[in-house]
Design a protein around this motif. Structure first.
Motif, mmCIF file in Angstrom:
data_model
loop_
_atom_site.group_PDB
_atom_site.id
_atom_site.type_symbol
_atom_site.label_atom_id
_atom_site.label_comp_id
_atom_site.label_asym_id
_atom_site.label_seq_id
_atom_site.Cartn_x
_atom_site.Cartn_y
_atom_site.Cartn_z
ATOM 1 N N MET A 1 0.810 -1.206 0.000
ATOM 2 C CA MET A 1 0.000 0.000 0.000
ATOM 3 C C MET A 1 0.850 1.265 0.000
ATOM 4 S SD MET A 1 -3.165 -0.894 2.566
ATOM 5 C CE MET A 1 -2.101 -1.435 3.892
ATOM 6 N N GLY A 2 2.132 1.152 0.316
ATOM 7 C CA GLY A 2 2.982 2.331 0.399
ATOM 8 C C GLY A 2 2.848 2.993 1.752
ATOM 9 N N GLU A 3 1.743 3.697 1.977
ATOM 10 C CA GLU A 3 1.480 4.347 3.250
ATOM 11 C C GLU A 3 0.605 3.448 4.117
ATOM 12 O OE1 GLU A 3 2.743 7.197 4.293
ATOM 13 O OE2 GLU A 3 3.869 7.402 2.409
ATOM 14 N N PRO A 4 0.774 3.495 5.434
ATOM 15 C CA PRO A 4 -0.104 2.707 6.309
ATOM 16 C C PRO A 4 -1.558 3.130 6.134
ATOM 17 C CG PRO A 4 1.801 3.550 7.517
ATOM 18 C CD PRO A 4 1.809 4.217 6.182
ATOM 19 N N LEU A 5 -2.457 2.175 6.255
ATOM 20 C CA LEU A 5 -3.887 2.455 6.216
ATOM 21 C C LEU A 5 -4.340 2.682 7.644
ATOM 22 C CD1 LEU A 5 -6.472 2.571 4.442
ATOM 23 C CD2 LEU A 5 -6.846 0.179 5.062
ATOM 24 N N ARG A 6 -4.848 3.889 7.921
ATOM 25 C CA ARG A 6 -5.258 4.259 9.274
ATOM 26 C C ARG A 6 -6.778 4.221 9.349
ATOM 27 N NH1 ARG A 6 -2.003 9.799 9.074
ATOM 28 N NH2 ARG A 6 -3.339 9.841 7.207
ATOM 29 N N VAL A 7 -7.275 3.345 10.211
ATOM 30 C CA VAL A 7 -8.697 3.039 10.278
ATOM 31 C C VAL A 7 -9.323 3.690 11.498
ATOM 32 C CG1 VAL A 7 -10.395 1.161 10.370
ATOM 33 C CG2 VAL A 7 -8.229 0.822 9.157
ATOM 34 N N GLY A 8 -10.522 4.228 11.318
ATOM 35 C CA GLY A 8 -11.340 4.682 12.438
ATOM 36 C C GLY A 8 -12.558 3.782 12.541
ATOM 37 N N ILE A 9 -12.800 3.204 13.702
ATOM 38 C CA ILE A 9 -13.865 2.218 13.870
ATOM 39 C C ILE A 9 -15.023 2.827 14.666
ATOM 40 C CG2 ILE A 9 -14.477 -0.070 14.711
ATOM 41 C CD1 ILE A 9 -11.551 -0.843 14.566
ATOM 42 N N VAL A 10 -16.222 2.686 14.126
ATOM 43 C CA VAL A 10 -17.437 3.146 14.789
ATOM 44 C C VAL A 10 -18.285 1.925 15.122
ATOM 45 C CG1 VAL A 10 -19.476 4.607 14.629
ATOM 46 C CG2 VAL A 10 -17.372 5.263 13.418
ATOM 47 N N GLY A 11 -18.575 1.717 16.410
ATOM 48 C CA GLY A 11 -19.340 0.546 16.847
ATOM 49 C C GLY A 11 -18.408 -0.565 17.284
ATOM 50 N N LEU A 12 -18.432 -0.900 18.562
ATOM 51 C CA LEU A 12 -17.437 -1.817 19.137
ATOM 52 C C LEU A 12 -18.109 -3.036 19.758
ATOM 53 C CD1 LEU A 12 -15.212 0.949 20.793
ATOM 54 C CD2 LEU A 12 -15.037 0.000 18.484
ATOM 55 N N GLY A 13 -18.970 -3.681 18.988
ATOM 56 C CA GLY A 13 -19.710 -4.833 19.481
ATOM 57 C C GLY A 13 -18.981 -6.145 19.293
ATOM 58 N N ASN A 14 -19.746 -7.243 19.257
ATOM 59 C CA ASN A 14 -19.184 -8.596 19.264
ATOM 60 C C ASN A 14 -18.255 -8.889 18.098
ATOM 61 O OD1 ASN A 14 -20.601 -9.072 21.586
ATOM 62 N ND2 ASN A 14 -21.580 -10.945 20.869
ATOM 63 N N ILE A 15 -18.528 -8.308 16.929
ATOM 64 C CA ILE A 15 -17.756 -8.639 15.730
ATOM 65 C C ILE A 15 -16.380 -7.970 15.734
ATOM 66 C CG2 ILE A 15 -18.543 -6.718 14.284
ATOM 67 C CD1 ILE A 15 -18.188 -10.405 13.187
ATOM 68 N N LEU A 16 -16.181 -6.968 16.592
ATOM 69 C CA LEU A 16 -14.940 -6.183 16.575
ATOM 70 C C LEU A 16 -13.699 -7.046 16.691
ATOM 71 C CD1 LEU A 16 -13.391 -3.439 16.757
ATOM 72 C CD2 LEU A 16 -13.725 -3.596 19.242
ATOM 73 N N GLY A 17 -13.702 -8.027 17.587
ATOM 74 C CA GLY A 17 -12.506 -8.825 17.836
ATOM 75 C C GLY A 17 -11.987 -9.512 16.597
ATOM 76 N N GLN A 18 -12.882 -9.970 15.733
ATOM 77 C CA GLN A 18 -12.441 -10.646 14.510
ATOM 78 C C GLN A 18 -11.715 -9.677 13.578
ATOM 79 O OE1 GLN A 18 -15.177 -13.510 12.694
ATOM 80 N NE2 GLN A 18 -16.523 -13.277 14.464
ATOM 81 N N TYR A 19 -12.212 -8.445 13.475
ATOM 82 C CA TYR A 19 -11.530 -7.446 12.656
ATOM 83 C C TYR A 19 -10.158 -7.110 13.234
ATOM 84 C CZ TYR A 19 -15.519 -6.360 9.636
ATOM 85 O OH TYR A 19 -16.509 -6.432 8.706
ATOM 86 N N LEU A 20 -10.096 -6.938 14.537
ATOM 87 C CA LEU A 20 -8.815 -6.572 15.148
ATOM 88 C C LEU A 20 -7.793 -7.691 15.004
ATOM 89 C CD1 LEU A 20 -9.939 -4.703 18.398
ATOM 90 C CD2 LEU A 20 -9.382 -3.763 16.133
ATOM 91 N N ASP A 21 -8.230 -8.944 15.080
ATOM 92 C CA ASP A 21 -7.313 -10.060 14.866
ATOM 93 C C ASP A 21 -6.723 -10.009 13.456
ATOM 94 O OD1 ASP A 21 -7.764 -11.008 17.405
ATOM 95 O OD2 ASP A 21 -9.150 -12.590 16.791
ATOM 96 N N THR A 22 -7.558 -9.692 12.481
ATOM 97 C CA THR A 22 -7.083 -9.606 11.097
ATOM 98 C C THR A 22 -6.115 -8.449 10.930
ATOM 99 O OG1 THR A 22 -9.128 -10.578 10.256
ATOM 100 C CG2 THR A 22 -7.796 -9.330 8.686
ATOM 101 N N PHE A 23 -6.481 -7.280 11.442
ATOM 102 C CA PHE A 23 -5.611 -6.109 11.295
ATOM 103 C C PHE A 23 -4.254 -6.344 11.946
ATOM 104 C CE2 PHE A 23 -9.591 -3.184 11.207
ATOM 105 C CZ PHE A 23 -9.845 -3.562 9.905
ATOM 106 N N ALA A 24 -4.241 -7.060 13.067
ATOM 107 C CA ALA A 24 -2.977 -7.314 13.755
ATOM 108 C C ALA A 24 -2.031 -8.146 12.910
ATOM 109 C CB ALA A 24 -3.249 -8.018 15.088
ATOM 110 N N ALA A 25 -2.589 -8.952 12.003
ATOM 111 C CA ALA A 25 -1.761 -9.826 11.168
ATOM 112 C C ALA A 25 -1.413 -9.216 9.819
ATOM 113 C CB ALA A 25 -2.473 -11.164 10.956
#
Length: 364
Positions: A1-25
């Motif tokens: 991507m060249g530059e880091p992709l900086r994400v802003g997340i709205v709504g921190l319910g049950n599905i959040l953990g799966q997204y964060l696991d992916t972003f961490a990898a």
């Protein structure tokens, strides 16, 4: 991507953990800010992210998140009723937005989102991105390579007794914008669009088995809540290609022994893995063969997780997104029309180009 992709997340319910696991990898993806109606929850998530991702994340209001210079894209993980409102706010702020499915609670709201995005010149992206994993993409490669000949039919089946069996706050699954079709249907219908192309008309019938459900787990266990949507939907989708798909989505039954998704052609049949998952075995039964046998993965993101659609979009800009709002809009019209049908055939007003296939790609 060249530059880091900086994400802003709205709504921190049950599905959040799966997204964060992916972003961490994933390389070069970081969460810059989070917002939630529960300020304490937002503060806890921001603190955890600041410890684990090596860069600080802030807990902010929605307004501050949308105006932040260090937020490149908004990830909208709110409940379906809020999808359009948050998306429109992000678009007004000039930020691309990736939303959980469905694109909006209604077709009218979704169309407003797409019009606003076109006028503002920003991208709208929509889950599910499970269709980018090796399961659906390997099946698509088999279809595109002619392994089943000319596709003529498909069946898609999702049967469960209901999400109140495991979700501590399942009410929204049974409000407008929820139900088995609106909640789980996007995985199956989006997969059908990737496999067989857009749909031109539908016919459907729906029912609901009871007027109330009971929470089975968590602090609200034993509490009843109302059901305002159909909890069993059966439909037929006529694709522009000529293929016809049968869809069964239910919160009223127990299980199915068959494949979640099958595609049949003049020269063979495919058993496709669960479209709510990224991986899974694809099996082919060729005409004149000895039944179903597994075929090796040949396309898609390997070991992918929720959020890979954001990475794919950032990697391939300015090409058309594979998880586009256009596809999300078409899928929503298919589902909304099925709910309105009551046995009548409804011609669709939307369409969507079949997204580009994904080459076999390691994403971790």
């Amino acid at each position: 991507m060249g530059e880091p992709l900086r994400v802003g997340i709205v709504g921190l319910g049950n599905i959040l953990g799966q997204y964060l696991d992916t972003f961490a990898a994933l390389p070069d993806v970081t969460v810059a800010a989070v917002a939630d109606l529960d300020a304490e929850r937002a503060a806890d998530v921001a603190a955890d992210l600041s410890r684990t991702q090596g860069e600080a994340a802030r807990a902010v209001t929605l307004e501050d998140l949308l105006s932040a210079d260090d937020v490149d894209v908004v990830l909208n993980l709110t409940t379906p009723a809020a999808h359009a409102r948050v998306a429109l706010a992000a678009i007004a702020a000039g930020k691309p937005v990736y939303g959980e499915k469905p694109l909006a609670a209604t077709m009218a709201e979704a169309a407003e989102v797409m019009r606003a995005a076109e006028a503002r010149g920003v991208d709208v992206l929509c889950a599910p991105d499970t269709v980018l994993g090796v399961g659906i993409q390997t099946a698509r490669r088999a279809v595109d390579d002619g392994l089943i000949g000319e596709p003529v039919a498909a069946t898609a089946t999702m049967v469960t007794p209901g999400h109140e069996a495991w979700h501590p706050n399942p009410d929204f699954y049974y409000l407008p914008g929820g139900g088995p079709l609106m909640d789980m249907g996007p995985y199956y219908v989006t997969a059908l669009v990737h496999l067989l192309g857009p749909v031109v008309s539908v016919v459907g019938v729906g029912s609901r088995s009871r007027a109330a459900r009971t929470v089975a787990s968590g602090p609200r266990a034993g509490e009843s809540f109302p059901v305002e949507v159909d909890t069993h939907v059966t439909g037929v989708l006529s694709h522009a290609s000529g293929a016809v798909a049968t869809l069964v989505m239910s919160f009223d039954a127990v299980a199915t022994a068959s494949s979640h998704l099958e595609v049949h052609g003049t020269a063979g049949s495919l058993a496709v893995p669960d479209p709510n998952q990224f991986d899974g075995e694809v099996r082919l039964a060729p005409l004149g063969g000895d039944g179903f046998a597994a075929i090796p993965p040949s396309a898609g993101y390997v070991e992918a997780g929720r959020g890979i659609g954001l990475f794919d979009w950032a990697e391939n800009r300015p090409s058309a997104p594979r998880v586009s709002g256009e596809v999300g809009l078409h899928v929503l019209e298919i589902m909304e029309s099925l709910l309105k049908s009551d046995g009548r055939t409804i011609a669709l007003g939307s369409t969507a180009a079949r997204p580009d296939p994904v080459p076999l790609t390691m994403c971790r």
